[in-house]
Design a protein around this motif. Structure first.
Motif, PDB file in Angstrom:
ATOM      1  N   THR A 184       1.018  -0.954   0.040  1.00  0.00           N
ATOM      2  CA  THR A 184       0.163  -0.001  -0.296  1.00  0.00           C
ATOM      3  C   THR A 184       0.734   1.366   0.215  1.00  0.00           C
ATOM      4  N   ALA A 185       2.180   1.563  -0.106  1.00  0.00           N
ATOM      5  CA  ALA A 185       3.049   2.401   0.125  1.00  0.00           C
ATOM      6  C   ALA A 185       2.665   3.688  -1.062  1.00  0.00           C
ATOM      7  N   ASP A 186       2.028   2.489  -2.506  1.00  0.00           N
ATOM      8  CA  ASP A 186       1.838   4.000  -3.169  1.00  0.00           C
ATOM      9  C   ASP A 186       0.211   4.084  -2.637  1.00  0.00           C
ATOM     10  N   GLN A 187      -0.321   3.609  -2.435  1.00  0.00           N
ATOM     11  CA  GLN A 187      -1.615   4.394  -2.842  1.00  0.00           C
ATOM     12  C   GLN A 187      -1.889   5.266  -1.250  1.00  0.00           C
ATOM     13  N   ALA A 188      -0.697   5.344   0.522  1.00  0.00           N
ATOM     14  CA  ALA A 188      -0.552   6.166   0.849  1.00  0.00           C
ATOM     15  C   ALA A 188       0.346   7.096   0.440  1.00  0.00           C
ATOM     16  N   LEU A 189       1.443   7.518  -0.157  1.00  0.00           N
ATOM     17  CA  LEU A 189       1.667   8.379  -0.848  1.00  0.00           C
ATOM     18  C   LEU A 189       0.901   9.238  -1.963  1.00  0.00           C
ATOM     19  N   ILE A 190      -0.146   8.576  -2.909  1.00  0.00           N
ATOM     20  CA  ILE A 190      -1.534   9.197  -3.096  1.00  0.00           C
ATOM     21  C   ILE A 190      -2.051  10.023  -2.333  1.00  0.00           C
ATOM     22  N   ARG A 191      -2.087   9.257  -0.625  1.00  0.00           N
ATOM     23  CA  ARG A 191      -3.100   9.810  -0.136  1.00  0.00           C
ATOM     24  C   ARG A 191      -2.347  10.762   0.316  1.00  0.00           C
ATOM     25  N   GLU A 192      -1.852  11.060   1.375  1.00  0.00           N
ATOM     26  CA  GLU A 192      -1.010  12.065   1.902  1.00  0.00           C
ATOM     27  C   GLU A 192      -0.047  13.284   0.883  1.00  0.00           C
ATOM     28  N   ARG A 193       0.538  12.726  -0.270  1.00  0.00           N
ATOM     29  CA  ARG A 193       1.642  13.719  -1.088  1.00  0.00           C
ATOM     30  C   ARG A 193       0.814  13.743  -2.608  1.00  0.00           C
ATOM     31  N   ALA A 194      -0.670  13.900  -2.785  1.00  0.00           N
ATOM     32  CA  ALA A 194      -0.725  13.972  -3.784  1.00  0.00           C
ATOM     33  C   ALA A 194      -0.174  14.796  -4.316  1.00  0.00           C
ATOM     34  N   PRO A 195       0.223  16.278  -3.674  1.00  0.00           N
ATOM     35  CA  PRO A 195       0.726  17.315  -4.542  1.00  0.00           C
ATOM     36  C   PRO A 195       2.185  17.278  -5.046  1.00  0.00           C
ATOM     37  N   THR A 196       2.592  17.210  -4.177  1.00  0.00           N
ATOM     38  CA  THR A 196       4.006  16.035  -4.368  1.00  0.00           C
ATOM     39  C   THR A 196       4.347  15.670  -5.633  1.00  0.00           C
ATOM     40  N   LEU A 197       3.201  15.044  -5.432  1.00  0.00           N
ATOM     41  CA  LEU A 197       3.168  13.796  -7.107  1.00  0.00           C
ATOM     42  C   LEU A 197       3.273  14.375  -8.891  1.00  0.00           C
ATOM     43  N   GLY A 216      -3.349   5.834 -14.389  1.00  0.00           N
ATOM     44  CA  GLY A 216      -4.237   4.705 -13.601  1.00  0.00           C
ATOM     45  C   GLY A 216      -4.168   4.421 -12.430  1.00  0.00           C
ATOM     46  N   ILE A 217      -5.368   3.996 -11.719  1.00  0.00           N
ATOM     47  CA  ILE A 217      -5.349   3.503 -10.354  1.00  0.00           C
ATOM     48  C   ILE A 217      -6.545   2.465  -9.919  1.00  0.00           C
ATOM     49  N   GLU A 218      -6.447   1.683  -9.441  1.00  0.00           N
ATOM     50  CA  GLU A 218      -7.070   1.045  -9.674  1.00  0.00           C
ATOM     51  C   GLU A 218      -8.582   0.718  -8.259  1.00  0.00           C
ATOM     52  N   ASP A 219      -9.660   0.418  -8.863  1.00  0.00           N
ATOM     53  CA  ASP A 219     -10.435   1.167  -8.202  1.00  0.00           C
ATOM     54  C   ASP A 219     -10.849   0.834  -6.666  1.00  0.00           C
ATOM     55  N   ASN A 220     -10.316   0.002  -6.723  1.00  0.00           N
ATOM     56  CA  ASN A 220     -10.018  -0.055  -4.441  1.00  0.00           C
ATOM     57  C   ASN A 220      -9.763   0.320  -3.772  1.00  0.00           C
ATOM     58  N   LYS A 221      -9.227   1.718  -4.561  1.00  0.00           N
ATOM     59  CA  LYS A 221      -8.347   2.784  -3.502  1.00  0.00           C
ATOM     60  C   LYS A 221      -8.589   4.201  -3.683  1.00  0.00           C
ATOM     61  N   PRO A 222     -10.309   4.044  -2.903  1.00  0.00           N
ATOM     62  CA  PRO A 222     -10.916   5.349  -3.661  1.00  0.00           C
ATOM     63  C   PRO A 222     -10.498   6.651  -2.621  1.00  0.00           C
ATOM     64  N   ASP A 223     -10.254   6.550  -1.529  1.00  0.00           N
ATOM     65  CA  ASP A 223      -9.544   7.568  -0.557  1.00  0.00           C
ATOM     66  C   ASP A 223      -7.987   8.244  -1.454  1.00  0.00           C
TER      67      ASP A 223
END
Lengths: 594, 195
Positions: A184-197, A216-223
Motif C-alpha cells: 500500500t506504499a503508493d496508495q498511502a503516498l497518493i493519499r497524503e502527498r498528492a501535491p508532491t506527486l 491509472g489507479i485501481e478502483d479499490n483505492k477510493p481515498d
C-alpha cells in the motif's frame, strides 16, 4: 476498437480497455492503511549497498573514517545505466566491505557502513523554487545526481529513462495501480502527498511536453482517487486539461507497465520493445514524488515509503524510512512477535524471501511482508501438471505457461524462446492458479537466466575464437616476415659476393698490378729478349723507351761517380748494360723510322 | 512412335537438368566445409588442446572427418549434446582420457612472484596475458578462457587456476528443486535426502 468494446460489454465504461488474463487474489491492503505514514526514527548505523539499482554498480567515493553529511554522494554512478548512492544521515564511514544485501541470490555486495552522529546535518542544499526556468540538461543532471530510481520495484535509474529521445513521446502513463496484494506504499503516498506527486508530473511534463497524461489507479483505492482529484484542481489550467485520472478495475497484474498501458490506451507494447516504441513513458507515483523532491527541494533519494505488513507484525502500516536502515530494526519497531517462518521483500506474488538477518533496506524495498503460516501457507510440494490450462487463461502476456514449463524442464531453450519466454513478466498469476502448485515462475526465471548465461558464454567463445585466430595470423605473419628477412639477407650476401668478384675484374687492383710489374721486371733482368714485344712497337714508343733508358743511364752514371769503391764494379756493369740497351733501342728506332 | 518421342523428351530433360546441376555445382560450390564452421561455433573456443588438437578449429575439422565428439572437457555434456544434435548422432559420455568437466576457471598470476620471463605470454592461445620481458605479467581476466596452458611453462609456479566466482551480475535463478515430482507424503523423506 469500439466494436470490440461493445462486444465485451464495456460501452458504458470508456475509461479502460481489457487486457487478457489476470487474477483476483484477496488484496489484504486494509491492515496497512489504518494509520498515516509514520517516520522511522534515526538509527545508530546505516548500511548502504552500491547495487540499489539496475545497471552497473556504483563506485564508493568515500573512505573509511570520512565524515559525511546527509544527502552527500558516497558512491558515484559508473557508466550510463547506473545511479549514485547517498549518505542517509550525517556521520562517519566506519567500513566499506562486502555484506549480504536483499537479493534473491543471497550474495554479498560492497556496502558503505555509516555510524550516525545523531545530528542529521544536511549537506548544503540549493532548492530550485524557480525550477521551470531551468534547462532540460540541468534538470536531468540534478535527477541523475539525486540517484532517483524506479520505486515500483524494478529500480531502473529514472534519469536514464528520462534521457530518452523526446521527439516522438507524447504520453505519460502514471502508474498508481499498485495491483499486488498487501502493498500500500503508493496508495498511502497518493493519499497524503498528492501535491508532491503532481509537482513530479509537472517536472517530467516540462521535459517532454506531453499531449496527455494518464494516471491509472485501481478502483479499490477510493481515498487515493479522491486525493488525486483534489490535487488535480490545484494544477495550472493547461496541464489540467491534459491530465486524466483513469480508474481501472482491480485485477492483478494491472500495475504491470505493459498491462497498465493496455488498460489505459488499448495499445500493446511490442514484444521485446519498450513503451517508448508507442511514444509513451511510464512512471510509478513514488518515483514521480521522488523526482519532485530531487529537483525542487534538492533532496536526493535517501528515504522511501515502505509497507510493513503481515500478521506477524503488531504495527502494520506504511513508514518513511531512510535507505540503509536495518530491516531487523524495522521489524522490531513494527512489533515482530516471534522469529517468522518467512520474510518476504515485495509482495506475495512477485516478492522473494530474505533468508539472512542483518539486511539493509534498499531503494527497491516497497514492502516487507511477514505472513503467518495461516495467512499465507507454504505452497505444498509440486504435483505433476495435469494440463488443465488454467495458467493459459490467466497469463496477462497471452503465453502458454505449461508449454514453457515443459521446455524449461527439458532444457529446450530455443523452443522456449520461440514460445516467447522473454515476454513473460514473471507476475506469478500462472503459479497462483496452478492446481498442482508447480512453481512455474521459478522455471521461467531459471530458463531466462540460463539462456542469458549461454548467450554470454557464446559471445565470449566468439571473442576467444577471434583472438585465437588473430594470434595465429600474427604468428604466421611473424614467421613469414622472419623468413622474408632471412631470404633478403641471403640474397644480399650473394649479391655482395658476386659484386666484389666483378669489381676485381674491372677495377685496377694495385696488388695484381705490382705482381705483374715484378714479373715483367724479373723477365727483363733475366735477359730474356725484349725484342718480341719491341719489334712491334711504334717509333714514338721506342723513342719514349729510349728517353727512359737514357734517363736511367744518366742516373746510374751519377750514382757511379758517387759510389763506394767496392760497389763500383757492379755499377759499371749496370751502366754498360744500359748503354747496350740504348744502342739496341736506337737501332730499332732507326729501323722503325726508315 | 510415341515411345521414341517420350524417350527423346526425357533424354533432353536429363541432359538439360544434368547440365544445370553440373553448372550449379561448379558455380555455387561452398568454400571450405560448412559443417566445420558449424561445429566450430559449438565448441567452447577454449583453445586448450585437451582434445589432442592444437585448438578448437582443428578439432572441428577432425570431427567433420569422423573423430569422436566426446573429447572436449571444457564444453562438457552440453557441447556433446549440441554436437550430437547437429551431426544427428547419439550423445556419448565425455571421454575421461581427455579430462573431466570442471566449472569455468580463470588464471591468476601471483604478481609478487612473477619474474617476467614471458613464457606464459607465449603459451596463451588468446593473448590474454599482458606483460613484457623482466616486467610483471598479469592476466586479462575477461579474455582468459581458463585453458590451463600457461600454468606448466611458468618456471616459478606463480599462476593459479581459480574458479570464476558468481557475482550479482552473473547470478541467475536455479530451477526448482527437487526437479522430480514427488507426492506430498514423501516430502519429508526427500528433504532428509537432500540434507
Amino acid at each position: 476498437m469500439n466494436l470490440m468494446r461493445l462486444l465485451r460489454g464495456q460501452a458504458a465504461e470508456p475509461g479502460w480497455f481489457d487486457f487478457p488474463g489476470g487474477i483476483h487474489p484477496p488484496d489484504n491492503k486494509a491492515q496497512s492503511l489504518q494509520t498515516p505514514i509514520a517516520e522511522f526514527p534515526l538509527q545508530a548505523q546505516y548500511v548502504v549497498p552500491v547495487n540499489q539499482h539496475i545497471g552497473a554498480l556504483a563506485v564508493p567515493c568515500v573512505t573509511v573514517g570520512d565524515q559525511v553529511l546527509t544527502g552527500q554522494i558516497i558512491a558515484e554512478a559508473a557508466g550510463f545505466i547506473s545511479a549514485p548512492a547517498h549518505a542517509p544521515t550525517s556521520g562517519t564511514v566506519t567500513a566499506i566491505e562486502d555484506r549480504p544485501v536483499p537479493h534473491p541470490s543471497g550474495l554479498t555486495v560492497t556496502c558503505i557502513v555509516i555510524q550516525a552522529d545523531g545530528q542529521d546535518t544536511w549537506r548544503p542544499r540549493a532548492p530550485w523554487p524557480d525550477w521551470p526556468a531551468r534547462s532540460h540538461a540541468d534538470l536531468l543532471q540534478r535527477l541523475q545526481e539525486a540517484g532517483v530510481t524506479g520505486l515500483g520495484g524494478a529500480s531502473f535509474p529514472t534519469a536514464v529513462k528520462l534521457a530518452a529521445d523526446r521527439a516522438h513521446i507524447d504520453t505519460l502513463v502514471v502508474n498508481g495501480a499498485e495491483c499486488e496484494p498487501y502493498i500500500t506504499a503508493d496508495q498511502a503516498l497518493i493519499r497524503e502527498r498528492a501535491p508532491t506527486l503532481y509537482r513530479g508530473i509537472e517536472v517530467v511534463h516540462k521535459l517532454y511536453d506531453f499531449q496527455r497524461i494518464l494516471i491509472g489507479i485501481e478502483d479499490n483505492k477510493p481515498d487515493a482517487i479522491a486525493a488525486l482529484h483534489a490535487g488535480l484542481q490545484a494544477l495550472p489550467e493547461t496541464l489540467r486539461q491534459r491530465c486524466e485520472i483513469r480508474v481501472v478495475p482491480t485485477r492483478y497484474p494491472s500495475g504491470g507497465e505493459r498491462q497498465l498501458i493496455w488498460l489505459l490506451t488499448g495499445r500493446e507494447v511490442p514484444s521485446g520493445g519498450l513503451p517508448m516504441d508507442l511514444g509513451m513513458l511510464c512512471h510509478n507515483v513514488g518515483t514521480l514524488a521522488a523526482v519532485a523532491d530531487a529537483v525542487i527541494e534538492d533532496r536526493p533519494l535517501i528515504s522511501r515509503i515502505t509497507t510493513l505488513t503481515g500478521d506477524h507484525l503488531r504495527r502494520q502500516g506504511n513508514i518513511e524510512v531512510r535507505l540503509g536502515t536495518s530491516i531487523d530494526a524495522l521489524l522490531a519497531w513494527a512489533g515482530l512477535d516471534t522469529a517468522p517462518e518467512r520474510l518476504i521483500m515485495g509482495g506475495p506474488m512477485m516478492g522473494f524471501a530474505l533468508n539472512e538477518p542483518g539486511l539493509p533496506l534498499v531503494k527497491a524495498t516497497n514492502c516487507l511482508l511477514v505472513p503467518t503460516e495461516q495467512e499465507l501457507p507454504t505452497p505444498p510440494p509440486a504435483k505433476p501438471c495435469i494440463r488443465c490450462g488454467h495458467c493459459e487463461q490467466v497469463c496477462p502476456a497471452s503465453l502458454l505457461p505449461q508449454q514453457l514449463m515443459w521446455f524449461a524442464q527439458s532444457r529446450e531453450w530455443d523452443k522456449a524462446e520461440q514460445h516467447r519466454l522473454f515476454d513473460c513478466i514473471e507476475c506469478g498469476a500462472c503459479a497462483y492458479v496452478c492446481p498442482s502448485h508447480i512453481p512455474l515462475v521459478q522455471y521461467y526465471r531459471a530458463a531466462k537466466g540460463t539462456i542469458h548465461r549461454e548467450k554470454a558464454e557464446h559471445q565470449q567463445a566468439e571473442r576467444a575464437r577471434i583472438r585465437f585466430e588473430a594470434r595465429q595470423a600474427r604468428l604466421e605473419q611473424e614467421a613469414a616476415e622472419k623468413e622474408a628477412r632471412r631470404q633478403q639477407r641471403a640474397q644480399a650476401a650473394k649479391a655482395r659476393q658476386s659484386e666484389s668478384a666483378t669489381a676485381v675484374d674491372k677495377a685496377s687492383d694495385p696488388v695484381s698490378e705490382a705482381v705483374e710489374r715484378a714479373k715483367a721486371k724479373r723477365t727483363g733482368e733475366q735477359g730474356t729478349p725484349n725484342t718480341a714485344p719491341t719489334a712491334n712497337l711504334s717509333a714514338e714508343q721506342l723513342q719514349a723507351r729510349l728517353d727512359q733508358q737514357r734517363d736511367r743511364l744518366a742516373k746510374a752514371e751519377a750514382k757511379l761517380a758517387d759510389a763506394a769503391p767496392e760497389h763500383r764494379k757492379a755499377m759499371q756493369m749496370t751502366v754498360s748494360k744500359l748503354q747496350q740497351q740504348i744502342q739496341k733501342t736506337e737501332a730499332q728506332l732507326q729501323k722503325a723510322e726508315s | 512412335m510415341i515411345i521414341v518421342w517420350s524417350i527423346l523428351a526425357l533424354l533432353v530433360l536429363a541432359v538439360l537438368f544434368g547440365g544445370l546441376l553440373g553448372y550449379a555445382s561448379v558455380r555455387f560450390r561452398p568454400e571450405g566445409n560448412p559443417i566445420v564452421d558449424q561445429i566450430d561455433q559449438i565448441l567452447p573456443q577454449t583453445q586448450c588442446g585437451q582434445c589432442g588438437h592444437p585448438g578448437c578449429r582443428p578439432y572441428a575439422e577432425a570431427i567433420a572427418n569422423g573423430e569422436a565428439i566426446n573429447k572436449c572437457p571444457p564444453g562438457g555434456e552440453s557441447t556433446i549434446q549440441e554436437l550430437a544434435d547437429l551431426l544427428d548422432m547419439e550423445p556419448v559420455p565425455l571421454d575421461a582420457e581427455h579430462g573431466e568437466e570442471k566449472p569455468r576457471q580463470v588464471a591468476i598470476i601471483r604478481e609478487d612472484e612473477c619474474i617476467g620471463c614471458t613464457k606464459c605470454i607465449q603459451a596463451c592461445p588468446v593473448d590474454a596475458i599482458l606483460g613484457a620481458a623482466k616486467q610483471m605479467h598479469t592476466v586479462i581476466e575477461s579474455e582468459c578462457t581458463g585453458c590451463d596452458l600457461c600454468v606448466d611453462p611458468c618456471p616459478v609456479d606463480c599462476i593459479d587456476m581459480v574458479p570464476v566466482a558468481t557475482h550479482l551480475q552473473t547470478w541467475h535463478w536455479q530451477p526448482p528443486k527437487p526437479d522430480y515430482q514427488i507426492i506430498a507424503t514423501d516430502r519429508d523423506r526427500s528433504d532428509q535426502e537432500a540434507a
